[in-house]
Design an enzyme around this catalytic site. Structure first.
Site, PDB file in Angstrom:
ATOM      1  N   PRO A   9      13.088 -11.278 -10.421  1.00 37.43           N
ATOM      2  CA  PRO A   9      14.478 -10.838 -10.609  1.00 37.43           C
ATOM      3  C   PRO A   9      14.900 -10.902 -12.076  1.00 37.43           C
ATOM      4  O   PRO A   9      15.902 -10.296 -12.455  1.00 37.43           O
ATOM      5  CB  PRO A   9      15.300 -11.840  -9.786  1.00 37.43           C
ATOM      6  CG  PRO A   9      14.326 -12.577  -8.934  1.00 37.43           C
ATOM      7  CD  PRO A   9      13.003 -12.485  -9.595  1.00 37.43           C
TER       8      PRO A   9
ATOM      9  N   ARG B  45       1.697   8.664  -7.991  1.00 39.25           N
ATOM     10  CA  ARG B  45       1.916  10.113  -8.039  1.00 39.25           C
ATOM     11  C   ARG B  45       1.956  10.671  -9.452  1.00 39.25           C
ATOM     12  O   ARG B  45       1.958  11.883  -9.635  1.00 39.25           O
ATOM     13  CB  ARG B  45       3.157  10.504  -7.241  1.00 39.25           C
ATOM     14  CG  ARG B  45       4.420   9.789  -7.640  1.00 39.25           C
ATOM     15  CD  ARG B  45       5.507  10.009  -6.618  1.00 39.25           C
ATOM     16  NE  ARG B  45       5.981  11.391  -6.559  1.00 39.25           N
ATOM     17  CZ  ARG B  45       6.715  11.982  -7.496  1.00 39.25           C
ATOM     18  NH1 ARG B  45       7.079  11.310  -8.580  1.00 39.25           N
ATOM     19  NH2 ARG B  45       7.090  13.228  -7.366  1.00 39.25           N
TER      20      ARG B  45
ATOM     21  N   ASP C   7      11.465  22.313 -11.773  1.00 36.14           N
ATOM     22  CA  ASP C   7      12.892  22.116 -11.960  1.00 36.14           C
ATOM     23  C   ASP C   7      13.202  21.447 -13.286  1.00 36.14           C
ATOM     24  O   ASP C   7      14.071  20.587 -13.353  1.00 36.14           O
ATOM     25  CB  ASP C   7      13.477  21.253 -10.824  1.00 36.14           C
ATOM     26  CG  ASP C   7      13.287  21.916  -9.474  1.00 36.14           C
ATOM     27  OD1 ASP C   7      13.231  23.159  -9.441  1.00 36.14           O
ATOM     28  OD2 ASP C   7      13.204  21.202  -8.477  1.00 36.14           O
TER      29      ASP C   7
HETATM   30  C1  9D3 Z   1      18.995 -19.390  -6.820  1.00 35.67           C
HETATM   31  C2  9D3 Z   1      18.721 -17.991  -7.192  1.00 35.67           C
HETATM   32  N1  9D3 Z   1      17.585 -17.485  -6.455  1.00 35.67           N
HETATM   33  C3  9D3 Z   1      17.978 -16.898  -5.189  1.00 35.67           C
HETATM   34  C4  9D3 Z   1      19.166 -15.992  -5.214  1.00 35.67           C
HETATM   35  C5  9D3 Z   1      16.921 -16.537  -7.350  1.00 35.67           C
HETATM   36  C6  9D3 Z   1      15.792 -15.813  -6.727  1.00 35.67           C
HETATM   37  C7  9D3 Z   1      14.502 -16.318  -6.788  1.00 35.67           C
HETATM   38  C8  9D3 Z   1      13.438 -15.604  -6.243  1.00 35.67           C
HETATM   39  C9  9D3 Z   1      15.993 -14.589  -6.134  1.00 35.67           C
HETATM   40  C10 9D3 Z   1      14.932 -13.890  -5.576  1.00 35.67           C
HETATM   41  C11 9D3 Z   1      13.681 -14.407  -5.629  1.00 35.67           C
HETATM   42  C12 9D3 Z   1      12.540 -13.605  -5.070  1.00 35.67           C
HETATM   43  N2  9D3 Z   1      12.582 -12.239  -5.596  1.00 35.67           N
HETATM   44  C13 9D3 Z   1      11.578 -11.689  -6.252  1.00 35.67           C
HETATM   45  O1  9D3 Z   1      10.566 -12.320  -6.418  1.00 35.67           O
HETATM   46  C14 9D3 Z   1      11.717 -10.356  -6.803  1.00 35.67           C
HETATM   47  C15 9D3 Z   1      12.849  -9.483  -6.897  1.00 35.67           C
HETATM   48  C16 9D3 Z   1      14.194  -9.583  -6.467  1.00 35.67           C
HETATM   49  O2  9D3 Z   1      14.638 -10.563  -5.837  1.00 35.67           O
HETATM   50  N3  9D3 Z   1      15.049  -8.548  -6.738  1.00 35.67           N
HETATM   51  C17 9D3 Z   1      14.649  -7.434  -7.394  1.00 35.67           C
HETATM   52  N4  9D3 Z   1      13.414  -7.282  -7.821  1.00 35.67           N
HETATM   53  C18 9D3 Z   1      12.522  -8.299  -7.575  1.00 35.67           C
HETATM   54  S1  9D3 Z   1      10.929  -8.290  -8.028  1.00 35.67           S
HETATM   55  C19 9D3 Z   1      10.622  -9.791  -7.394  1.00 35.67           C
END
Ligand code: 9D3
Length: 234
Positions: A89, A154, A169
């Site tokens: 994230p 792709r 396009d």
């Molecule tokens: C306390 C904050 N945590 C939960 C809200 C942070 C958190 C840690 C781990 C949030 C999500 C995750 C797991 N997510 C991913 O590994 C992840 C992810 C995502 O949550 N959103 C957008 N892209 C990605 S890529 C990997």
């Protein structure tokens, strides 16, 4: 291109890549995908991949040793060094430009995080970049990895045939697509727009451009302000 996905849920990927364009790319030998089980790179009896966070707090953190061992084992089996991506994230937003960039790599490793995250030393010393799929909370990187594989596949030269939509396009760059219709010309009470039935190619093109612009202004005004070169077919 070879893509290796490091995950604690390799079975998640047994079906997703067995269909459509991704399957064809694999059959043509243009793409090879391997899901690697992170637990195969643990050394303890319980095959532990996570541990409690230093400093306290909720949740668990992915340990660095299995992730380093997994990536380093991928290095060993081939000469060209892979580009290593951590799905998290905290990463940069994935978009079409990033897909284009990644499609130029000959080897790609996608690391799927789980739990509250991975040990920061993985982000700092093992990966080339961190990528996020968008501003929403997922339970791990697996579905993000599947999205990246789809978008990148792709764009590999030879995967799509001529007539497929990547190159078409070009005048619509950076805009939403126009509405599409097929037969019947009337379904229930709903008629296909007259312009599309006119047979007049200039009129059809004009109608599509207008629809595209209107829809983009209304629904995605942000797309009208991007740089030239942020679009798929430029
Ligand atoms: C306390 C904050 N945590 C939960 C809200 C942070 C958190 C840690 C781990 C949030 C999500 C995750 C797991 N997510 C991913 O590994 C992840 C992810 C995502 O949550 N959103 C957008 N892209 C990605 S890529 C990997």
């Amino acid at each position: 291109m070879k893509i290796e996905i490091i995950t604690i849920f390799p079975d998640l990927f047994t079906e997703v890549f067995r269909f459509g364009m991704i399957q064809q790319a694999q059959q043509k030998g243009l793409l090879e995908i391997e899901a690697i089980n992170l637990r195969d790179f643990t050394t303890d009896r319980h095959r532990t991949v996570d541990d409690r966070p230093f400093g306290g707090g909720v949740g668990m953190v992915m340990k660095p040793e299995p992730l380093f061992a997994a990536v380093e084992s991928c290095m060993g089996d081939n000469s060209s060094p892979p580009h290593v991506v951590l799905l998290s994230p905290q990463g940069q937003l994935f978009d079409q430009n990033k897909a284009k960039e990644l499609s130029l790599m000959t080897r790609l490793i996608l690391i799927c995080g789980r739990y509250e995250g991975v040990d920061q030393r993985v982000a700092d010393h093992l990966v080339d970049e961190e990528i996020s799929l968008g501003d929403y909370v997922l339970s791990g990187g697996e579905f993000g990895a599947a999205v990246i594989v789809d978008a990148v596949s792709r764009l590999i030269p030879g995967v799509l045939g001529r007539g497929d939509s990547v190159l078409q396009d070009s005048f619509m760059d950076g805009m939403l697509d126009y509405p599409h219709y097929t037969r019947p010309a009337q379904f229930r009470d709903w008629k296909v727009p007259e312009s599309l039935l006119s047979g007049n190619h200039r009129e059809i093109e004009r109608w599509r451009e207008e629809q595209s612009l209107k829809l983009t202004k209304r629904r995605r005004p942000d797309l009208l302000h991007v740089k030239e070169n942020d679009n798929e077919s430029s």
